[in-house]
Design a protein around this motif. Structure first.
Motif, short mmCIF file in Angstrom:
data_model
loop_
_atom_site.label_atom_id
_atom_site.label_comp_id
_atom_site.label_asym_id
_atom_site.label_seq_id
_atom_site.Cartn_x
_atom_site.Cartn_y
_atom_site.Cartn_z
N ALA A 159 -54.98 -8.59 -35.00
CA ALA A 159 -54.42 -7.46 -35.73
C ALA A 159 -54.02 -7.85 -37.16
CB ALA A 159 -53.23 -6.89 -34.99
N ASP A 166 -56.56 -3.39 -25.21
CA ASP A 166 -57.44 -2.30 -25.62
C ASP A 166 -57.45 -2.08 -27.12
OD1 ASP A 166 -59.18 0.02 -25.11
OD2 ASP A 166 -57.43 1.21 -25.69
N ARG A 167 -56.29 -2.25 -27.75
CA ARG A 167 -56.18 -1.96 -29.18
C ARG A 167 -57.08 -2.87 -30.02
NH1 ARG A 167 -52.59 -3.81 -33.17
NH2 ARG A 167 -51.53 -5.05 -31.59
#
Length: 333
Positions: A12, A310-311
């Motif tokens: 991320a 999932d992200r």
């Protein structure tokens, strides 16, 4: 944040890098090459010019790294000039994905380093000539690539970062520990084991060379558990996170976020908003993101929405699912 989440956090928080396409010519003939359709890519990859490189480098503050890739960059005579342009533009990390064969010539390696190259990703797929050349299908490639790695390792004291890339196949999967020990003994900083993307020749020869994700994860766990170096500087990349929960989080890698620019091609509609990504002084280029190329080929199922990854998960290759289905993939609660 616990260890299970840290790989997701790294994904991320990553900053994108830009790829600069150097051509379609390669002096290896790897059985798993993603760019099987070299004629189809020739127009795109051969369109890189000094002017387009200059324009891309003008945006370098958006990127963590500029990487010269596609085909074999060292076959392009403009490579040293483009590296110099990147250095003059102030790019922090100037890298190249290469089979390393040309680096066996010291004068050429010195020229690239002097021009600004400071990070290398060298493709090597085995610790023996038989294993490596069985996959590259190029006699003499092992000795030259190894000589290139040794040459690069000599210049690490000047700030060069040396990584390798080993594409995992059914042939080299039993030899992960030997490959890792061999490459570390030759001065490699990070040994990356890249799981194949099921396209190009990897799709053509899928049944002969593509191990299952479960097999790869099990072999990786066995290798890492027995590895005397802790933590091992080995990273398993492009394998769904739900299949690697038994691996140390440190060794769970991911494919970096990247983009490249190419001439608009009205014949291939990768995404609907390509027009909004026109680039260059006169709109003669368009930005293509890695997700554009992957989204249509990767898939998720409804259960994936319940997975903690999932992200950041990109899904599973459709060509892989057609052979093996969803049985291997269990959402991580």
């Amino acid at each position: 944040m616990d260890a299970q989440d840290s790989v997701a956090a790294r994904i991320a928080q990553q900053r994108p890098r830009v790829h600069i396409l150097t051509g379609t010519v390669c002096n290896n003939n790897c059985i798993f090459c993603m760019e099987e359709d070299r004629d189809g890519r020739k127009v795109t990859n051969a369109a890189t010019t000094d002017e387009s490189v200059r324009w891309i480098l003008g945006r370098h503050s958006d990127y963590e790294e500029v990487c010269f890739t596609s085909g074999e960059p060292t076959t392009n005579p403009r490579l040293p000039h483009w590296l110099r342009m990147a250095k003059q533009a102030g790019v922090r990390w100037i890298s190249m994905m290469t089979n390393g064969r040309a680096l066996s010539y010291e004068a050429y390696t010195r020229a690239l380093l002097g021009a600004g190259l400071n990070r290398l990703y060298v493709s090597i797929h085995g610790h023996t000539q038989k294993l490596h050349e069985g996959l590259t299908r190029t006699p003499g490639s092992f000795a030259q690539t190894l000589a290139g790695i040794d040459m690069a390792a000599r210049y690490k004291r000047h700030g060069l970062v040396l990584h390798t890339s080993t594409v995992v196949t059914k042939r080299n999967l039993p030899h992960l520990a030997d490959i890792y020990a061999f490459l570390r003994s030759h001065g490699v900083d990070q040994v990356v084991f890249n799981v194949m993307q099921a396209n190009g020749r990897a799709n053509t020869y899928f049944d002969q060379i593509f191990p299952t994700y479960t097999e790869i994860a099990a072999a990786a766990q066995a290798f890492l558990s027995a590895c005397p170096e802790r933590p091992a500087q080995a990273f398993f990349v492009d394998i769904p996170l739900c299949t690697t929960t038994q691996l140390p989080d440190h060794n769970r890698g991911y494919v970096e976020d990247y983009a490249h620019f190419e001439p608009p091609n009205p014949g291939h509609d990768i995404v609907a908003d390509l027009e909004s990504r026109r680039a260059g002084e006169h709109g003669e280029l368009v930005q293509i993101r890695r997700s554009d190329l992957d989204d249509s080929a990767r898939h998720k199922r409804p259960e994936c929405a319940t997975c903690r990854h999932d992200r950041v998960c990109e899904g599973v290759w459709g060509n892989y699912l057609r052979r093996h289905g969803w049985a291997e993939f269990t959402p991580v609660a």
